[in-house]
Write a protein that holds these residues in place. Structure first.
Motif, short mmCIF file in Angstrom:
data_model
loop_
_atom_site.label_atom_id
_atom_site.label_comp_id
_atom_site.label_asym_id
_atom_site.label_seq_id
_atom_site.Cartn_x
_atom_site.Cartn_y
_atom_site.Cartn_z
N ALA A 61 43.81 43.05 32.66
CA ALA A 61 44.49 42.08 33.13
C ALA A 61 45.88 41.56 32.59
O ALA A 61 46.16 40.84 31.69
CB ALA A 61 43.61 40.15 33.14
N PHE A 84 46.01 38.13 39.96
CA PHE A 84 46.08 39.32 38.84
C PHE A 84 45.81 40.64 39.03
O PHE A 84 45.30 40.92 40.37
CB PHE A 84 44.38 38.53 38.42
CG PHE A 84 44.52 37.12 37.57
CD1 PHE A 84 45.25 37.12 36.22
CD2 PHE A 84 43.91 36.68 38.47
CE1 PHE A 84 44.39 35.58 35.83
CE2 PHE A 84 43.71 35.10 37.27
CZ PHE A 84 44.37 35.19 36.56
N LEU A 86 43.79 43.88 37.43
CA LEU A 86 43.14 43.98 36.98
C LEU A 86 43.38 45.74 37.09
O LEU A 86 42.68 46.39 38.41
CB LEU A 86 41.78 43.24 37.01
CG LEU A 86 41.96 41.34 37.68
CD1 LEU A 86 40.30 41.23 37.53
CD2 LEU A 86 41.72 41.30 35.76
N LEU A 177 41.59 34.11 31.47
CA LEU A 177 39.98 34.42 32.12
C LEU A 177 39.15 35.17 30.87
O LEU A 177 40.09 35.27 30.57
CB LEU A 177 41.40 35.37 33.30
CG LEU A 177 40.60 36.64 33.83
CD1 LEU A 177 40.69 35.81 34.69
CD2 LEU A 177 41.16 37.14 33.59
N LEU A 189 37.98 42.69 26.83
CA LEU A 189 39.00 42.13 28.12
C LEU A 189 40.55 42.02 27.35
O LEU A 189 40.36 41.19 25.88
CB LEU A 189 38.71 40.90 28.83
CG LEU A 189 39.98 40.07 29.21
CD1 LEU A 189 39.84 40.64 30.92
CD2 LEU A 189 39.10 39.03 30.52
#
Length: 421
Positions: A61, A84, A86, A177, A189
């Motif tokens: 991210a 963002f 991703l 996030l 993540l």
């Protein structure tokens, strides 16, 4: 002749090869070919968008910062516009091994209705806590199965501010996030940085730096991964310096000169009250700009309170000095006031001696000091007008020293904090 005939034969062959290559490049995109690929991936292979592609999906991210909409000290919130980036991998969408589509289709676009997307949310939002979802933003699918998605919006997040050094303060706010439902076993993540290529500067705050922190948060018996993008902003202080600090210092200095007005002028009391009233009115205007928080006390607020206290005290001292000046000559001077005046005269005498002590160079090159006999300080012969004059001189010097030292200390503290944070 043989060489020329050989060149003639090679030339048509080269033209044919070049034209065939150009034709192949122009026809690289084919609707039917891409349609067949989509049918193969999503229909023939029975793609299920509700099933995650791996046991643990690694998601990168990145925050792309476009502008700082607002940073409210009063509401303890930050609002930014951005998006963002991703990225994750889905092996079910990999067609590198298929020679039919590998060369001509390096990537295609889709949306959330067709592919699996991670369930993510900005958890420190103060306006809308919901899963990030936007079908209007296409998802780019590369031939190796890598997906790139760039959902954006305006994010309003909670920001705990420190106003100790206002208006030379530096604030650190974050955009957190985190996954919504998926645990750290199912999704990994990772923060990919903060991109400021298209950042538009803000008139009140200057973007300084950023940092990224990856962590987990507990939810019942599960741990959910999250990444925090910590953004550091420095306030541009020039507006507050010109409209708050400089006028405030000038008004505060007026309370010092009340002790320079002669008591017989009849303006001493009116001047002190007018100065206090002007400072109090300006204080109400300044208070509207000072952050309303009790977690940290601004140095500027402490300075304002001290200056207001000095203004009130100067009014009380002015009343007392006028009372002494208009006292009858036959009224005896209290012992405590007589001792105070003797003390004040000694301080004035020492100060006068320091000013009169001059070092001069004589004609023969020797150095001598001007040491004339001084009049001794009288401890008995005092009149009420002399008492008034001594009090005025003493408090004038005292207020000037206190104001200068306090102002210098506050300004130096604020400036040092601005350049060290």
């Amino acid at each position: 002749m043989n060489g020329k005939s050989m060149d003639v034969k090679i030339l048509p062959f080269s033209l044919i090869l070049l034209l065939s290559l150009l034709g192949r490049g122009e026809g690289a995109f084919s609707y039917s070919l891409e349609n067949d690929l989509r049918t193969l991936l999503f229909t023939t292979n029975s793609y299920n968008k509700l099933t995650r592609p791996l046991a643990q999906v690694a998601i990168s991210a990145k925050l792309n910062l476009l502008t700082l909409t607002s940073l409210s000290i009063k509401d303890q919130t930050m609002s930014i516009a951005g998006y963002f980036t991703l990225m994750w991998s889905d092996g079910r969408l990999n067609w590198t091994a298929d020679a039919t589509y590998n060369t001509d289709i390096p990537a295609f676009y889709t949306n959330q209705d067709y592919v699996w997307t991670p369930s993510l949310s900005v958890t420190n939002s103060v306006s809308d806590i919901a899963v990030i979802s936007d079908n209007t933003v296409v998802i780019r699918v590369f031939k190796d199965g890598t997906l790139n998605w760039t959902p954006g919006g305006v994010y309003n997040t909670q920001c705990t501010t420190d106003v100790t050094y206002y208006p030379f303060d530096t604030q650190k706010c974050s955009v957190t996030l985190a996954t919504w439902g998926y645990t750290s076993i199912e999704i990994s993540l990772v923060g990919g940085g903060v991109e400021t290529t298209y950042y538009e500067p803000n008139g009140e705050w200057e973007f300084s730096t950023y940092s990224i922190q990856s962590s987990t948060r507990s939810f019942e018996s599960n741990s959910l991964p999250q990444v925090s993008f910590d953004l550091t902003f420095k306030r541009r202080p020039m507006f507050q310096v010109m409209n708050t600090i400089i006028p405030m210092i000038l008004l505060a200095s007026l309370s010092v000169f009340v002790f320079q007005l002669p008591p017989d002028s009849g303006e001493k009391m009116g001047y002190s009250l007018t100065t206090l009233l002007a400072f109090a009115v300006y204080l109400t205007l300044v208070s509207a700009n000072i952050p309303t928080t009790s977690i940290n006390t601004p140095c500027l607020s402490v300075y304002l309170i001290i200056m207001l206290s000095m203004g009130v005290t100067s009014v009380l001292l002015t009343i007392y000095i006028l009372k002494c000046h208009h006292s009858p000559e036959d009224k005896p001077i209290p012992n405590y006031l007589r001792k105070f005046c003797v003390f004040a005269k000694k301080l004035a005498y020492l100060d006068c001696c320091c000013k009169r002590k001059n070092v001069v160079e004589e004609a023969d090159g020797k150095v001598s000091e001007d040491t004339k006999p001084r009049v001794p300080v009288s401890e008995t012969e005092l009149t009420w007008p002399e008492v008034t004059e001594i009090l005025d001189n003493f408090f004038f010097k005292l207020y000037a020293v206190v104001l200068t030292l306090l102002t210098f200390t506050v300004l130096v503290t604020l400036v040092i904090s601005y350049f060290t944070h």
